[in-house]
Design a protein around this motif. Sequence first.
Motif, mmCIF file in Angstrom:
data_model
loop_
_atom_site.group_PDB
_atom_site.id
_atom_site.type_symbol
_atom_site.label_atom_id
_atom_site.label_comp_id
_atom_site.label_asym_id
_atom_site.label_seq_id
_atom_site.Cartn_x
_atom_site.Cartn_y
_atom_site.Cartn_z
ATOM 1 N N ASP B 132 0.851 -1.193 0.000
ATOM 2 C CA ASP B 132 0.000 0.000 0.000
ATOM 3 C C ASP B 132 0.887 1.243 0.000
ATOM 4 O O ASP B 132 1.771 1.379 0.844
ATOM 5 N N LEU B 133 0.656 2.130 -0.956
ATOM 6 C CA LEU B 133 1.504 3.314 -1.102
ATOM 7 C C LEU B 133 0.656 4.575 -1.239
ATOM 8 O O LEU B 133 -0.423 4.544 -1.844
ATOM 9 N N LEU B 134 1.170 5.667 -0.687
ATOM 10 C CA LEU B 134 0.478 6.959 -0.807
ATOM 11 C C LEU B 134 0.721 7.563 -2.183
ATOM 12 O O LEU B 134 1.834 7.462 -2.714
ATOM 13 N N VAL B 135 -0.291 8.180 -2.722
ATOM 14 C CA VAL B 135 -0.132 8.870 -4.003
ATOM 15 C C VAL B 135 0.440 10.259 -3.726
ATOM 16 O O VAL B 135 -0.178 11.072 -3.037
ATOM 17 N N ALA B 136 1.637 10.500 -4.244
ATOM 18 C CA ALA B 136 2.304 11.773 -3.984
ATOM 19 C C ALA B 136 1.922 12.825 -5.033
ATOM 20 O O ALA B 136 1.805 14.002 -4.734
ATOM 21 N N ILE B 155 2.187 9.281 -9.336
ATOM 22 C CA ILE B 155 3.507 8.961 -8.775
ATOM 23 C C ILE B 155 3.302 8.701 -7.287
ATOM 24 O O ILE B 155 2.664 9.509 -6.600
ATOM 25 N N THR B 156 3.835 7.592 -6.788
ATOM 26 C CA THR B 156 3.664 7.268 -5.373
ATOM 27 C C THR B 156 4.760 7.917 -4.542
ATOM 28 O O THR B 156 5.725 8.463 -5.080
ATOM 29 N N GLU B 157 4.617 7.797 -3.208
ATOM 30 C CA GLU B 157 5.619 8.343 -2.285
ATOM 31 C C GLU B 157 6.995 7.722 -2.501
ATOM 32 O O GLU B 157 8.005 8.280 -2.094
ATOM 33 N N THR B 158 7.047 6.556 -3.137
ATOM 34 C CA THR B 158 8.336 5.901 -3.396
ATOM 35 C C THR B 158 8.835 6.186 -4.808
ATOM 36 O O THR B 158 9.764 5.555 -5.291
ATOM 37 N N PRO B 165 -7.074 4.125 -12.099
ATOM 38 C CA PRO B 165 -8.344 4.675 -12.579
ATOM 39 C C PRO B 165 -8.370 6.183 -12.352
ATOM 40 O O PRO B 165 -7.712 6.710 -11.449
ATOM 41 N N ILE B 166 -9.168 6.855 -13.139
ATOM 42 C CA ILE B 166 -9.194 8.317 -13.182
ATOM 43 C C ILE B 166 -9.584 8.956 -11.839
ATOM 44 O O ILE B 166 -9.196 10.069 -11.539
ATOM 45 N N PHE B 167 -10.286 8.202 -10.962
ATOM 46 C CA PHE B 167 -10.812 8.803 -9.728
ATOM 47 C C PHE B 167 -9.788 8.893 -8.596
ATOM 48 O O PHE B 167 -10.039 9.478 -7.563
ATOM 49 N N ILE B 168 -8.604 8.322 -8.774
ATOM 50 C CA ILE B 168 -7.595 8.341 -7.700
ATOM 51 C C ILE B 168 -7.029 9.761 -7.552
ATOM 52 O O ILE B 168 -6.657 10.395 -8.535
ATOM 53 N N LYS B 169 -6.970 10.216 -6.266
ATOM 54 C CA LYS B 169 -6.503 11.586 -6.016
ATOM 55 C C LYS B 169 -5.206 11.580 -5.208
ATOM 56 O O LYS B 169 -4.892 10.604 -4.533
ATOM 57 N N GLN B 170 -4.514 12.695 -5.293
ATOM 58 C CA GLN B 170 -3.297 12.888 -4.501
ATOM 59 C C GLN B 170 -3.630 12.708 -3.026
ATOM 60 O O GLN B 170 -4.682 13.147 -2.566
ATOM 61 N N GLY B 171 -2.726 12.035 -2.266
ATOM 62 C CA GLY B 171 -2.941 11.835 -0.836
ATOM 63 C C GLY B 171 -3.703 10.570 -0.515
ATOM 64 O O GLY B 171 -3.781 10.164 0.642
#
Lengths: 344, 189
Positions: B132-136, B155-158, B165-171
């Motif tokens: 599981d990774l945060l979206v940076a 781009i993830t925190e790593t 999918p288009i609905f994914i947001k930063q954080g």
Amino acid sequence: MQFKPEAIIERAAMYRGIRDYFDNCGYLEVDTPLLTDSPIPESHIELFQTRKVRPDGTSYPLYLVPSPEIWLKMALASGSSSLFQIGRCFRNGEQMDKWHRNEFTMLEWYGVDKTSGDNLLVMQEIIKVTLHAVNSEAGEEVSGNIREISMDEAFREFAGFSLESALEESGLSGINRTSPGYPASLADITEFFRSRLKEKNLPSGDIDRESADDLFHRLFLTLVEDALPADRPLALTHWPAFIPTLARGIPDTPWADRWELYIRGVEVANCYGEETGEELLKNYWENESPEKPDPDFRWPQLIGRGMPSCSGTAVGLDRLLALVRGDDSLKGLDLFPIHDNMPR
Amino acid sequence: MGMIKAGAIAKGTYLLEKNEPFIVAEREFVNPGKGSAFVRLKLKNLRSAAVLKITHKSQDNCEEIDVDEVECQFLYSDGTLFHFMDTATFDQFEVPIKTHENARFYMLEGETFKLTRWNDETLDIRLPPKKDLLVAEAEEAVKGDTVTGATKYVITETNLKVKVPIFIKQGEKIRVNVESGEYQERIND
């Protein structure tokens, strides 16, 4: 349940198509025993053994057949016309993986007065029948015309040397398994294979003590088989005659009348122009028998005295179905398969 | 160093071939028409990451490496080396990034991993199958873009670039398949 329902239906359609095809060509469908007390001796096949128990409690061993070959040849030797069988075969010792099962379905047919070349045309038809039975679009790699490449061409292309020259220079042209000292005549080719393996620095086991056919297979599997073109079905023809099989030798050459069919790089079928000489069959039995249980030496006589000139082909139908469907393994094609790791 | 029959080698076995350590990436059983059983292996060199394809007879003896499994904390990366600490002995050591490229996208500082060690060498960093990774960084979804199945890159925190999918947001947190690097689902903590 792990099976693919559409594949079960396609399998049934494939069997119907194959039966119709052979029926139209005048082949007789036969059904031969799965249990035998004297299996064909093949030193590289492990058998499943069971025991027949008599009413008095004594017993003797019986074996599940690794192929229907011996029965179909007996039928031919007894005067049968061209014939075929779709049946289950059993091979112990193999690991079950993407393309291997201990129990599988084989189509085996023999065309009387036919050659291995004729059988390649029949093979093309069997692929067509299977394409027709399957509801997915297959590309050229499955539906294309079968490409023929000889073992010598394959070695020159992918291993960088002529196998034919090596075999000829080792005195193996027109070798005859009835010749006195037959195994001894393999000394030169054994040394040749060994030095090729060393020269190519291929990781290997105890190659200093291995037989010519093991060394050949090391070279073939490492350098050649994986590199064969897979853009169309491929028949690899003309196998070295020194490998003990029941394929007839092609006179004055080091080759056996044999092909193996690959689809998408997976071996699906093999074919022989059949050996029919009684002496040669007897010799094969004797060479292959030492480590095998209960070989019956009446077979070479029974088969060799009446077998017509013919060519036989065996096809793994599970693999053919999977490859034509575009699957990457046999998974899901069988109802209720056993698995090596099934919990007890 | 133990011997193992080639026929018993499984995916994930550690082998020594020509004095180099390898891990078995693929194993295929081959039974040529009329011959002995063979095993075709695809090996990954654990020093150079080079791939080696070899064929062994099932009866061949191969050298299996007796590895140690060590629990280690990932301290930080300096761009060339990963720095780890053995959580039992507190010994610190380095692992070249180039031999474990993929790991940098799935390790966060302070996390603990099982490392496969042989002598003083780290052969493998055992990553979980999913991470599981945060979206940076994420592009804003374009208004009115309601096509189902529409995707974009984040781009993830790593620093891993993932198609989502288009609905994914930063954080937001996403679950990624470690082997393929593909998006699997959104995680709602």
